[in-house]
Design a protein around this motif. Sequence first.
Motif, short mmCIF file in Angstrom:
data_model
loop_
_atom_site.label_atom_id
_atom_site.label_comp_id
_atom_site.label_asym_id
_atom_site.label_seq_id
_atom_site.Cartn_x
_atom_site.Cartn_y
_atom_site.Cartn_z
N GLU A 1 0.75 -1.23 0.09
CA GLU A 1 0.11 0.04 0.17
C GLU A 1 0.80 1.25 -0.01
OE1 GLU A 1 -2.93 0.24 -0.65
OE2 GLU A 1 -3.52 -1.97 -0.50
N GLU B 1 -14.29 -3.52 -5.53
CA GLU B 1 -14.04 -2.81 -4.42
C GLU B 1 -14.62 -3.69 -3.14
OE1 GLU B 1 -15.81 1.21 -4.26
OE2 GLU B 1 -15.20 1.65 -6.36
N GLY C 1 -12.87 -6.05 -1.58
CA GLY C 1 -11.98 -6.78 -0.70
C GLY C 1 -11.35 -8.15 -1.01
N LYS D 1 -7.15 3.18 -5.87
CA LYS D 1 -7.48 2.18 -4.79
C LYS D 1 -6.98 0.75 -5.69
CE LYS D 1 -10.32 -0.33 -1.69
NZ LYS D 1 -11.55 -1.21 -1.67
N HIS E 1 -6.29 -6.05 -6.01
CA HIS E 1 -5.69 -7.23 -5.94
C HIS E 1 -6.09 -8.08 -6.91
CE1 HIS E 1 -5.14 -5.98 -1.31
NE2 HIS E 1 -4.19 -5.53 -2.14
N GLN F 1 -7.01 -13.49 4.75
CA GLN F 1 -7.47 -12.35 5.08
C GLN F 1 -8.60 -11.64 4.18
OE1 GLN F 1 -3.95 -9.84 6.31
NE2 GLN F 1 -2.85 -11.87 7.09
N VAL F 2 -8.67 -11.94 2.96
CA VAL F 2 -9.49 -11.44 2.05
C VAL F 2 -11.06 -11.87 2.07
CG1 VAL F 2 -7.62 -11.04 0.56
CG2 VAL F 2 -9.09 -13.11 0.25
N SER F 3 -11.83 -11.14 1.77
CA SER F 3 -13.46 -11.60 1.81
C SER F 3 -13.97 -12.47 0.74
CB SER F 3 -14.16 -10.27 1.42
OG SER F 3 -14.18 -9.66 0.01
N GLY G 1 -19.34 -2.06 0.32
CA GLY G 1 -18.43 -3.23 0.29
C GLY G 1 -19.55 -4.36 0.37
#
Lengths: 435, 438
Positions: free
Chosen positions: A369, B67, B69, B95, B98, B129-131, B239
């Motif tokens: 980041e 967006e 996550g 933003k 990933h 750790q990702v949604s 989100g």
Amino acid sequence: MEKIDALSLSKLVTSLKKRTVFLNKKGALHHCPPSGGGWGVVRVACLVPEVEILFVIPMGCGRHGAIASFANQTVDKITYLLVEEVDLVSGNHLSHLEEAMKLLIEEKNPKGLIVCSTCMDDLLGSDYESVERFIEEMYDVPIRHGKMNPILSESKKAPELMIQKTIYEFWGTPLDLEKKKKNLNLLGSFCDLHESAEIIEILNKMGIGLKHISRCKSFIEFCDMENSMANLLICPNGIVAANHLDSQNHQPYIEALQGFCEEEIDKAYREISVFLKEELHLETYKSVYKNHCERVKKIFKGKTVAVGSTINARPFELAHFLTTLGFEVAYIVAKAIPQWDVIHVKWLELHSPKTLVLPNLDPKLAFCEAPVDRVDYVFGLDVLGIFETIYLIELPFDEQLFGFGGAVKLIERIEKAKPFCGSLSEKIYSANLVI
Amino acid sequence: MELEDFYKNKITVLYTLMEPDNSGVKIKIHTVQFLLLIKTGEIMKGLLKKLPPFAPDYSGVNSVFYELGGITIINGADGCIGNVTGYDEPRYFEKKGHIFSTGLRNIQAIAGDENILLKKIKDLPFLTQVSCLVLMGTPTSAVIASDHKGVAKLLEEELNIPVISINTTGIDGYEMGAQKAFLALAKRFVKPSSQLGSGVNIIGATPLDYWGRRQIDSIVNGLTAHGVNVRSCWTMEGGMKAIENTLNGEINLVVSVSGIPAAKHLEKVYGMPYIIGVPVGEEDTENFANILNRKDKNVCSEKKLFKEERSERRKLEKLFIEKKDIAAPVVIAGEQIWANGFRRFLSCYIDFSQISVVSFFQMNHQEMAPQDVYVNSEDIFLKTMKKKNPATIIGDPLYRRLIFSSSNSTYVDVPHLAVSSRLYWNHNKIYVGEKIIL
């Protein structure tokens, strides 16, 4: 820096082989930001005057090239034939190709046609050859086949190499050796040499012309380049084309790769001199170059630098040159170490051992980041997104520096650089890197 | 007759769409004429001489998930991802998303890539750790028939996070990919609830249509000013949490063709009603607000939004349209749901039947007016324009390249990102919501 797998030069030196060493891990995903590019499939194909380009592609494959070509003013040379799933399964896209070629030739009356296929046709083994030969005979218009197939990246048939060969396949049988013209063709670059290149003047004085495809106004003029006595390979991407012309057209090439280090420039001129069997008088140019290098050493001493891969130069060679100018090269972001850069990697290991190397597609870069580190200068747009910096130095693909004059031009650019305060995205988008 | 048989279905459908009022006999005649045109080379389907290829389906999927996550993986050689990051995703530098390419190479494609794919994905940091993790295909992986579904199942079991495989090929348009992605969200992430709550969810907004932040704000502010509680915007606001809590709302407002299958799914499974449409102009926004506030569960089509009466505000809108030299007949070339909204906006001044919507992208039959046309090639677009002879054309600036050599029409630029990509994505226009700026 904890997150990124930076490679030390000492570790890299142990892995050097006779062939190109690719730095991105084979078993890793690729992070591909918009700042990558410079392959030039569309750009190179569009260099041939009076020739139309027909891409046979699924919707997804042609979009980047098409949008970039709008900004590049080459859009009117390119047509896209979109393929559908049902056509691919039935092989019907080749029938559509036949119709599209007829339409294009009848409507635009080109002097030649380049048909470009993609990865899909590589895997399907589509027989373009027979369709292209059929139309070629029907209309007496030469048709050559190019490929935009990144599936073969990192191979000997990588698209950025093969497209350079494709455009020269238009050439027919050259004149006999004794009738050859006293010209040298520039090979591998997207554009003609920058005016600072002293080679133009040196060769002119010797009565030798220097030709680049981008200067050709007509197809005939382009084809006349086949009668030049040799090719001057100045950028590595032209190597396949150079070998092809050497073996098929009996047109030898001189390996005179563009560089900034004194040894590299000397080597290039030595090759030219050997081929021409004449001594080149470089003293004046070399002395200006040396004076510049000496003068700026104090100014640049200790300034930190990150060298990227989206530059019209060889990252390790440029890092070598910058180190000799007094810079502290902190990072090099690169895709590979080709054979001709091994010498520079070894040199850097000895003279700049702290330099770290980052693979340009490392997936971990996507998770940073904040900037990875802070450096005084970045060279290339891909590193601008990774490091915090004061100065951005560009070496764009639309400008071909060469020789001592090219190096002096670069030094002047670094000296005159103003702090970068623009928008990263605007810079990247306006550079039209991908095609 | 082989070619004729091959095209028969497609062309009949195409002409049914073009002239839905025609009798069967007429359709047949047109079909034959069409085939002749193809055979003589006058119409070449899939040939783009002036326009760029449009945003592909995997760009549509990425746009939906960007967006939320998650991590998005495109299984293909690196060229495919270049489209997404560099040309179809205006949020990339605001933003960093990933999004990764599998860097598919020849040898993997020949030998089968599933095991390599699994390993590459598992080596990625921060996976747990990702949604969610989204896996999608490209032309290359489509040819070798990569088993994304199987890989997704294995990964989900091992990583204990939602892994969604979306069957994209890079051959279809962005709206097809976005539809699949919105539907996947509706199926996988909406938390069941025994009772609907209150407020409105906007479904179907991605930058690939017209939806920048300013456009969304314009709609939301307009509706909010008339007392509508806008809870979320799939998928540009709120989100993943907003997706999960969709059923805390009462009604969905579908703003693009891409959002329709997801809205239908939510209606079918949870009884959640929806309206299809985009409010354009002050009166239209108020009409939408009234319907949304009434919570009229029988309203499923924007066709019921038309009002014949002319209010004072409409007169002002009429003045605005006059100033822009918008005269009949009008062709609006663009995404269907937005184009319908803009037609409503113009209809205070120009007769409805004089305004046609023409689109290269998927159109919903129920939302089509008789004069509307779906086109699937540059040639058909040109022929349609010739037939309609519009005085005004409203559409993406790149369509000018097709039209303006032989036309005296007034052209109103309305950039559509799926067409012109980054060439115009920094424009300042607002063409939805209460305050229109053209």
